[in-house]
Design a protein around this motif. Structure first.
Motif, short mmCIF file in Angstrom:
data_model
loop_
_atom_site.label_atom_id
_atom_site.label_comp_id
_atom_site.label_asym_id
_atom_site.label_seq_id
_atom_site.Cartn_x
_atom_site.Cartn_y
_atom_site.Cartn_z
N GLN A 1 8.83 -9.82 -36.34
CA GLN A 1 9.78 -9.55 -37.27
C GLN A 1 10.99 -10.33 -37.26
OE1 GLN A 1 10.86 -5.54 -36.67
NE2 GLN A 1 12.07 -5.44 -38.67
N ALA A 2 11.44 -11.21 -36.19
CA ALA A 2 12.58 -11.94 -36.18
C ALA A 2 12.36 -13.10 -37.06
CB ALA A 2 12.89 -12.28 -34.70
N TRP B 1 8.10 -16.58 -43.80
CA TRP B 1 8.41 -16.40 -42.45
C TRP B 1 9.61 -17.76 -42.50
CZ3 TRP B 1 7.99 -21.30 -40.32
CH2 TRP B 1 7.16 -22.20 -40.94
N LYS B 2 10.55 -17.56 -41.37
CA LYS B 2 11.39 -18.69 -41.30
C LYS B 2 11.39 -19.33 -40.03
CE LYS B 2 15.17 -15.37 -39.81
NZ LYS B 2 16.34 -14.87 -40.08
N LEU B 3 12.00 -20.50 -39.83
CA LEU B 3 11.95 -21.06 -38.49
C LEU B 3 13.09 -20.38 -37.63
CD1 LEU B 3 12.31 -24.96 -39.55
CD2 LEU B 3 10.23 -23.88 -38.56
N VAL B 4 12.62 -20.25 -36.27
CA VAL B 4 13.55 -19.39 -35.37
C VAL B 4 13.52 -20.44 -34.16
CG1 VAL B 4 13.84 -17.65 -33.87
CG2 VAL B 4 12.91 -17.13 -36.15
N ARG B 5 14.70 -20.67 -33.72
CA ARG B 5 15.06 -21.46 -32.32
C ARG B 5 14.01 -20.97 -31.23
NH1 ARG B 5 17.57 -26.52 -32.57
NH2 ARG B 5 19.27 -26.36 -34.08
N PRO C 1 4.03 -18.80 -33.29
CA PRO C 1 5.12 -18.12 -33.50
C PRO C 1 5.48 -17.27 -32.25
CG PRO C 1 2.82 -17.12 -33.52
CD PRO C 1 2.73 -18.53 -33.33
N ILE C 2 6.63 -16.44 -32.50
CA ILE C 2 7.38 -15.78 -31.05
C ILE C 2 6.40 -15.11 -30.68
CG2 ILE C 2 9.06 -14.12 -30.60
CD1 ILE C 2 10.80 -14.95 -33.09
N SER C 3 5.33 -14.36 -31.01
CA SER C 3 4.52 -13.45 -30.23
C SER C 3 3.48 -14.18 -29.74
CB SER C 3 3.78 -12.67 -31.49
OG SER C 3 3.05 -13.28 -32.43
N GLU C 4 3.19 -15.43 -29.97
CA GLU C 4 2.08 -16.18 -29.34
C GLU C 4 2.36 -17.71 -29.12
OE1 GLU C 4 -2.19 -15.34 -30.26
OE2 GLU C 4 -1.24 -14.43 -32.13
N PRO C 5 3.75 -17.79 -28.19
CA PRO C 5 3.93 -19.34 -28.07
C PRO C 5 2.90 -20.17 -27.60
CG PRO C 5 5.63 -17.82 -27.14
CD PRO C 5 4.37 -16.83 -27.54
N TYR D 1 11.33 -25.10 -32.23
CA TYR D 1 11.12 -24.05 -32.83
C TYR D 1 9.93 -23.05 -32.82
CZ TYR D 1 15.16 -25.52 -36.14
OH TYR D 1 16.28 -26.06 -36.48
N TYR D 2 10.17 -21.86 -32.83
CA TYR D 2 8.91 -20.85 -33.30
C TYR D 2 8.58 -20.95 -34.80
CZ TYR D 2 10.00 -18.71 -28.83
OH TYR D 2 10.41 -18.23 -27.51
N HIS D 3 7.35 -21.18 -35.07
CA HIS D 3 7.05 -21.49 -36.46
C HIS D 3 5.74 -20.88 -36.95
CE1 HIS D 3 4.38 -24.99 -35.54
NE2 HIS D 3 5.29 -25.28 -34.62
N CYS D 4 5.08 -21.13 -38.11
CA CYS D 4 3.81 -20.56 -38.42
C CYS D 4 3.48 -21.83 -39.26
CB CYS D 4 3.64 -19.30 -39.11
SG CYS D 4 4.61 -17.88 -38.17
N PHE D 5 3.36 -22.94 -39.22
CA PHE D 5 2.80 -23.90 -39.73
C PHE D 5 1.35 -23.90 -39.61
CE2 PHE D 5 7.08 -26.10 -39.55
CZ PHE D 5 7.35 -25.83 -40.77
N ASP D 6 0.58 -24.03 -40.54
CA ASP D 6 -0.84 -24.20 -40.43
C ASP D 6 -1.32 -25.36 -39.65
OD1 ASP D 6 -3.25 -23.26 -40.73
OD2 ASP D 6 -3.41 -23.11 -43.01
#
Length: 205
Positions: A39-40, A54-58, A100-104, A88-93
């Motif tokens: 969610q973050a 989604w957005k980039l998160v440190r 992502p945050i949930s699965e570094p 960054y946490y990210h979801c780039f394909d």
């Protein structure tokens, strides 16, 4: 602590790549069916649709997180890859791979292959639709900026490793020789994509 120069490069790359995708096709590449665990990373938490941009998160990863990963996967991460995974946490394909945050480390864990690691390659993304596992050739270490990025067709890799297992699993005396042969076979089927990780990432911009 991450290497500052590598982290600066990764910060600039991820921001530039995100902005590029945000400006293409109404940012469709940045919309995914994200779970509440991430969610973050929701750009707009008020949107009720399952598909959210989604957005980039440190990233908030510590040295101990990387140490745990290295122990789990029996690898030693170059500093530049710690910056790649830890800025960054990210979801780039794929072929960059989501983290992502949930699965570094999601992309690296998905691409991990024990035979590639034993043969001196660090797999870090699996472009499954294109049949390729993306790797870094670590044979040039400690010069991290001279380690080429390459790919191997996963079907070819699996055929090679299956053949290796069938032929040598009960022949301990031949293990060293057979691993050397496997290493040569894998290397012969690797296609170089870029001379180093930075050049590989820049190609997406």
């Amino acid at each position: 602590m991450l290497n500052n120069s590598y982290q600066d490069f990764m910060e600039q790359f991820f921001q530039a790549y995100y902005q590029k995708l945000a400006g293409e096709n109404d940012a469709l590449a940045l919309r995914l069916p994200l779970s509440d665990k991430d969610q973050a990373m929701f750009l707009d938490p008020m949107i009720k649709s399952e598909w959210k941009q989604w957005k980039l998160v440190r990233a908030e990863l510590k040295d101990s997180d990387f140490g745990k990963l290295e122990n789990e996967l029996n690898i030693k991460l170059p500093e530049i890859f710690k910056a790649f995974l830890g800025t960054y946490y990210h979801c780039f394909d794929n072929p960059i791979g989501p983290n992502p945050i949930s699965e570094p480390f999601k992309a690296l864990k998905r691409a991990w292959n024990p035979y590639l690691v034993q043969c001196g390659y660090l797999p870090f993304a699996w472009d499954e639709d294109g049949y390729y596992i993306i790797c870094c050739d670590l044979s040039y270490l400690p010069d991290e900026l001279s380690c080429p990025i390459c790919q191997i067709d996963h079907e070819i890799l699996f055929d090679l490793t299956d053949e290796y297992e069938d032929e040598y699993e009960d022949e301990a005396d031949s293990e060293f020789e057979s691993k050397d042969e496997l290493r040569q076979s894998i290397a012969a089927n690797m296609e170089q994509l870029a001379p180093d990780l930075c050049s590989y990432l820049k190609s997406f911009l």
